[in-house]
Design a protein around this motif. Structure first.
Motif, short mmCIF file in Angstrom:
data_model
loop_
_atom_site.label_atom_id
_atom_site.label_comp_id
_atom_site.label_asym_id
_atom_site.label_seq_id
_atom_site.Cartn_x
_atom_site.Cartn_y
_atom_site.Cartn_z
N SER A 190 -2.04 12.16 -1.67
CA SER A 190 -1.72 12.76 -0.38
C SER A 190 -2.80 12.54 0.67
O SER A 190 -2.55 12.70 1.86
CB SER A 190 -1.48 14.27 -0.56
N THR A 191 -4.02 12.14 0.20
CA THR A 191 -5.11 11.88 1.15
C THR A 191 -5.73 10.52 0.81
O THR A 191 -6.78 10.45 0.18
CB THR A 191 -6.19 12.99 1.08
N PRO A 192 -5.09 9.42 1.22
CA PRO A 192 -5.59 8.08 0.88
C PRO A 192 -7.02 7.83 1.35
O PRO A 192 -7.76 7.09 0.70
CB PRO A 192 -4.61 7.16 1.60
N GLY A 193 -7.42 8.44 2.46
CA GLY A 193 -8.79 8.26 2.94
C GLY A 193 -9.82 8.77 1.95
O GLY A 193 -10.93 8.24 1.86
N THR A 194 -9.45 9.80 1.19
CA THR A 194 -10.35 10.34 0.17
C THR A 194 -10.60 9.31 -0.92
O THR A 194 -11.72 9.16 -1.41
CB THR A 194 -9.75 11.61 -0.45
N LEU A 195 -9.56 8.57 -1.30
CA LEU A 195 -9.72 7.52 -2.31
C LEU A 195 -10.72 6.47 -1.85
O LEU A 195 -11.57 6.03 -2.62
CB LEU A 195 -8.36 6.87 -2.61
N LYS A 196 -10.62 6.08 -0.59
CA LYS A 196 -11.54 5.07 -0.07
C LYS A 196 -12.98 5.58 -0.09
O LYS A 196 -13.91 4.86 -0.48
CB LYS A 196 -11.15 4.69 1.36
N TYR A 242 0.59 -12.75 -3.10
CA TYR A 242 -0.49 -12.56 -2.14
C TYR A 242 -0.26 -11.29 -1.31
O TYR A 242 -0.50 -11.26 -0.11
CB TYR A 242 -0.62 -13.78 -1.24
N ALA A 243 0.18 -10.24 -1.99
CA ALA A 243 0.46 -8.98 -1.29
C ALA A 243 -0.78 -8.42 -0.62
O ALA A 243 -0.69 -7.75 0.42
CB ALA A 243 1.04 -7.96 -2.27
N HIS A 244 -1.95 -8.70 -1.19
CA HIS A 244 -3.19 -8.19 -0.59
C HIS A 244 -3.47 -8.81 0.77
O HIS A 244 -4.25 -8.26 1.56
CB HIS A 244 -4.38 -8.47 -1.52
N ALA A 245 -2.84 -9.96 1.04
CA ALA A 245 -3.05 -10.63 2.32
C ALA A 245 -1.83 -10.54 3.22
O ALA A 245 -1.83 -11.07 4.33
CB ALA A 245 -3.40 -12.10 2.09
N ALA A 246 -0.78 -9.85 2.75
CA ALA A 246 0.45 -9.74 3.53
C ALA A 246 0.27 -8.75 4.68
O ALA A 246 -0.58 -7.85 4.63
CB ALA A 246 1.60 -9.29 2.64
N ASP A 247 1.08 -8.91 5.74
CA ASP A 247 0.97 -7.99 6.87
C ASP A 247 1.67 -6.67 6.54
O ASP A 247 2.39 -6.53 5.54
CB ASP A 247 1.55 -8.62 8.15
N GLU A 248 1.45 -5.68 7.40
CA GLU A 248 1.97 -4.33 7.17
C GLU A 248 3.49 -4.31 7.06
O GLU A 248 4.05 -3.60 6.24
CB GLU A 248 1.52 -3.41 8.31
N PHE A 297 -2.25 2.06 -0.93
CA PHE A 297 -2.37 0.62 -1.19
C PHE A 297 -3.45 0.02 -0.27
O PHE A 297 -4.32 -0.73 -0.72
CB PHE A 297 -1.02 -0.05 -0.94
N ASN A 298 -3.42 0.38 1.00
CA ASN A 298 -4.37 -0.16 1.97
C ASN A 298 -5.79 0.32 1.72
O ASN A 298 -6.76 -0.39 2.03
CB ASN A 298 -3.94 0.20 3.39
N ALA A 299 -5.94 1.54 1.18
CA ALA A 299 -7.28 2.06 0.89
C ALA A 299 -7.99 1.18 -0.13
O ALA A 299 -9.19 0.90 -0.02
CB ALA A 299 -7.18 3.50 0.39
N ILE A 300 -7.25 0.73 -1.13
CA ILE A 300 -7.83 -0.17 -2.14
C ILE A 300 -7.97 -1.57 -1.58
O ILE A 300 -8.98 -2.25 -1.78
CB ILE A 300 -6.95 -0.19 -3.40
N LYS A 301 -6.96 -1.99 -0.84
CA LYS A 301 -6.94 -3.33 -0.26
C LYS A 301 -8.13 -3.57 0.67
O LYS A 301 -8.60 -4.70 0.81
CB LYS A 301 -5.63 -3.51 0.51
N SER A 302 -8.66 -2.51 1.27
CA SER A 302 -9.76 -2.66 2.22
C SER A 302 -11.03 -3.22 1.57
O SER A 302 -11.93 -3.70 2.25
CB SER A 302 -10.08 -1.32 2.89
N PHE A 303 -11.09 -3.18 0.24
CA PHE A 303 -12.25 -3.72 -0.47
C PHE A 303 -12.04 -5.16 -0.93
O PHE A 303 -12.92 -5.75 -1.55
CB PHE A 303 -12.56 -2.84 -1.70
N VAL A 304 -10.86 -5.72 -0.64
CA VAL A 304 -10.54 -7.09 -1.06
C VAL A 304 -10.73 -8.04 0.11
O VAL A 304 -10.04 -7.92 1.12
CB VAL A 304 -9.09 -7.18 -1.57
#
Length: 236
Positions: A37-43, A127-133, A160-167
């Motif tokens: 519920s709080t993706p920012g917390t995961l990041k 290549y979902a990690h590089a796909a657009d929103e 998904f994006n919180a994890i993707k931000s590290f790729v």
């Protein structure tokens, strides 16, 4: 008259608490796509675990006292880290957890964790990690059957994006996902050819050509002496 009937306000409050708890817990949706519920917390947890010493076991106590992350949002990151393969089912940090903490391995570890948690998405796009929103949004709608504006669909995408931000966008996907048998190996000497094998096993035979120049003579004794010497010394 029961206690509930005497105090209807208490009953209403109990119903509201139950309703709130149900709303806060993740809904079960098709595709098994995880979210918090709080993706920012995961990041923030991922950022902090890089700096903190690796624990023997990743617990709520470690979150609160070492990473300084408390509350339900922080605790919900533990199941998420398990889905990513960063923690074992018992909460023990894995090799992937350790790899993520290194500067050289962080991007590859994040991508592997993203693939583990969202395998269904990567089945539809390598290549979902590089796909657009827009593409990720469509894939989530396709898998879950949710409406595009559903709050849960949005939380899945944000997690998904919180994890993707590290790729890194330019990451080498082949190397980051290759198994031990698929990685590059040093060059080895080529196997011997059949011709060389035969030479190694065949017996050695040598041939000699000897040219003898006889003197100009008609004396048979001289010639006989020469041939006798050849027979005794060279033809044994």
């Amino acid at each position: 008259m029961t206690a509930a009937a005497e105090n209807p306000q208490t009953t209403d409050e109990g119903k509201r608490e139950t309703s709130t708890e149900q709303a806060a817990s993740p809904r079960k949706i098709p595709g098994n796509l995880p979210y918090i519920s709080t993706p920012g917390t995961l990041k923030r947890v991922l950022e902090k675990l890089v700096e903190a010493q690796r624990p023997d076991k990743f617990t709520a106590d470690f979150l609160a006292n070492v990473l300084k992350m408390s509350g339900g949002g922080a605790r919900s990151t533990i199941p998420m880290l398990k889905k990513m393969g960063f923690l074992s089912s018992e909460g023990v940090p894995t090799d992937l957890y350790g790899k993520f903490r290194t500067e050289a391995g962080q991007g590859a570890a994040a991508l592997q964790g993203l693939r583990s948690a969202y395998a269904e998405i990567f089945k539809r796009s390598d290549y979902a990690h590089a796909a657009d929103e827009a593409k990720i949004k469509d894939i989530i709608v396709e898998i879950t059957g949710l409406k595009s504006n559903d709050a849960v669909a949005g939380l899945i995408r944000s997690t998904f994006n919180a994890i993707k931000s590290f790729v890194p966008q330019d990451i080498d996907v082949a190397k980051s996902t290759a198994g031990p048998d698929e990685r590059e190996v040093p060059d080895r000497a080529p196997p011997p050819t059949p011709e060389l094998d035969r030479l190694d096993t065949a017996p050695l035979r040598l041939a000699y050509n000897i040219n003898i120049v006889l003197p100009e003579t008609s004396d048979l004794n001289v010639l006989n002496a020469i041939f006798k010497s050849i027979k005794e010394n060279l033809m044994r």
